[in-house]
Design a protein around this motif. Structure first.
Motif, short mmCIF file in Angstrom:
data_model
loop_
_atom_site.label_atom_id
_atom_site.label_comp_id
_atom_site.label_asym_id
_atom_site.label_seq_id
_atom_site.Cartn_x
_atom_site.Cartn_y
_atom_site.Cartn_z
N UNK A 91 0.80 -1.23 0.00
CA UNK A 91 0.00 0.00 0.00
C UNK A 91 0.83 1.28 0.00
N UNK A 92 2.15 1.17 -0.05
CA UNK A 92 3.00 2.36 0.05
C UNK A 92 3.94 2.50 -1.14
N UNK A 93 4.36 3.74 -1.37
CA UNK A 93 5.41 4.06 -2.34
C UNK A 93 6.49 4.83 -1.59
N UNK A 94 7.74 4.42 -1.76
CA UNK A 94 8.87 5.10 -1.13
C UNK A 94 9.57 5.96 -2.18
N UNK A 104 18.21 0.53 -6.39
CA UNK A 104 18.51 -0.74 -5.71
C UNK A 104 18.83 -0.52 -4.24
N UNK A 105 19.51 0.60 -3.93
CA UNK A 105 19.77 0.93 -2.53
C UNK A 105 18.45 1.09 -1.77
N UNK A 106 17.51 1.80 -2.38
CA UNK A 106 16.21 2.03 -1.73
C UNK A 106 15.48 0.73 -1.47
N UNK A 107 15.47 -0.14 -2.48
CA UNK A 107 14.77 -1.42 -2.31
C UNK A 107 15.45 -2.28 -1.25
N UNK A 108 16.76 -2.25 -1.23
CA UNK A 108 17.49 -3.03 -0.23
C UNK A 108 17.19 -2.53 1.18
N UNK A 109 17.09 -1.22 1.32
CA UNK A 109 16.80 -0.63 2.62
C UNK A 109 15.37 -0.94 3.07
N UNK A 110 14.41 -0.78 2.13
CA UNK A 110 12.99 -0.91 2.48
C UNK A 110 12.47 -2.33 2.39
#
Length: 266
Positions: A91-94, A104-110
């Motif tokens: 339900x969210x967008x980062x 890829x950094x964002x996906x790895x973090x989240x």
């Protein structure tokens, strides 16, 4: 108008400017915005508008559908790692507006599968005139359209490949400084030929604004507009040729490539 709940993690200059722009444009209502910062006293203006301001990043994330991360690059991983369990990819967008943090950094973090967006605005976002470049991963066409619409409230947004994000940083973000340096030089020239500083500032700035609007609104190439003011044996062509003799275009192109190489090297 959007009725989605938006959390801005990091209420510094950029985060606050985004919040202000979303409110001024009518895209978001104050009750739908939450902005976080350790020192809440500095968010007094947003508080007075009805925006929720808190220090609890996790609470802000849990209650939001859109999460805009506007932290400093050096602490983004540490801050987001502490609240990783609050992200909900269903339900969210980062969205990150942080230089140097990849998709890829964002996906790895989240967490794997999290819809993630990388956006690169410039400082004109403070007056809703930003040029914002966007790339994304794991998001639907509908979500991508929403994100673009959101950043269009803050200026103009364009979707690009992530491989061009460093180039976008130079042309769109560093480009503000290049344009301002041109204006400053024009002001100095204006003073030398007789204007006071205030008047020269106004004439130079408005002239550049008008030139840019000709290209944007009329969808013109710069040379089309240049041809309109370069009459045979006229003062305009004489000045342009002298600037080129002194390396005007060449120095600008070299400056852009040097800035890009510095980012690529880092």
């Amino acid at each position: 108008m959007s009725n989605k709940k938006i959390a801005i993690i990091g209420g510094g200059n950029l985060g606050s400017a985004i919040a202000q722009g979303l409110l001024k444009s009518g895209f978001s209502m104050p009750a739908d915005l939450t902005v976080t910062r350790r020192n809440l006293a500095s968010l007094g203006e947003l508080q007075s508008l009805g925006v929720q301001t808190i220090s609890d990043n996790e609470a802000a994330i849990r209650n939001a559908e859109i999460i805009v991360v506007a932290l400093k690059p050096y602490n983004v991983r540490e801050v987001l790692a502490q609240v990783k369990h609050a992200f909900d990819p269903s339900r969210q967008i980062l969205i990150s507006v942080i230089t140097g943090i990849s998709i890829d950094d964002l996906e790895q973090i989240a967490g794997a599968g999290m819809p993630v967006v990388r956006a690169m605005p410039n400082t004109a976002i403070a007056i809703q005139e930003s040029m914002t470049c966007i790339c994304h991963k794991n998001i639907s066409a509908e979500q991508a359209a929403y994100v673009k619409e959101m950043f269009d409230q803050l200026g103009v947004a364009v979707l690009i490949d992530e491989k061009l994000m460093d180039a976008a940083t130079v042309l769109g973000a560093c480009g503000i400084a290049y344009a301002l340096r041109f204006i400053r030089a024009s002001i100095q020239g204006g003073i030398e030929i007789g204007f006071d500083a205030r008047t020269a500032n106004l004439i130079a700035a408005q002239t550049v604004k008008g030139a840019a609007q000709l290209l944007i609104k009329e969808n013109r190439h710069p040379e089309e507009e240049i041809d309109k003011v370069t009459t045979p044996k006229g003062c305009t062509i004489a000045g342009l040729n002298e600037m080129e003799h002194q390396g005007f275009s060449s120095s600008l192109i070299k400056g852009i490539t040097v800035s890009y190489n510095r980012i690529a090297k880092d």
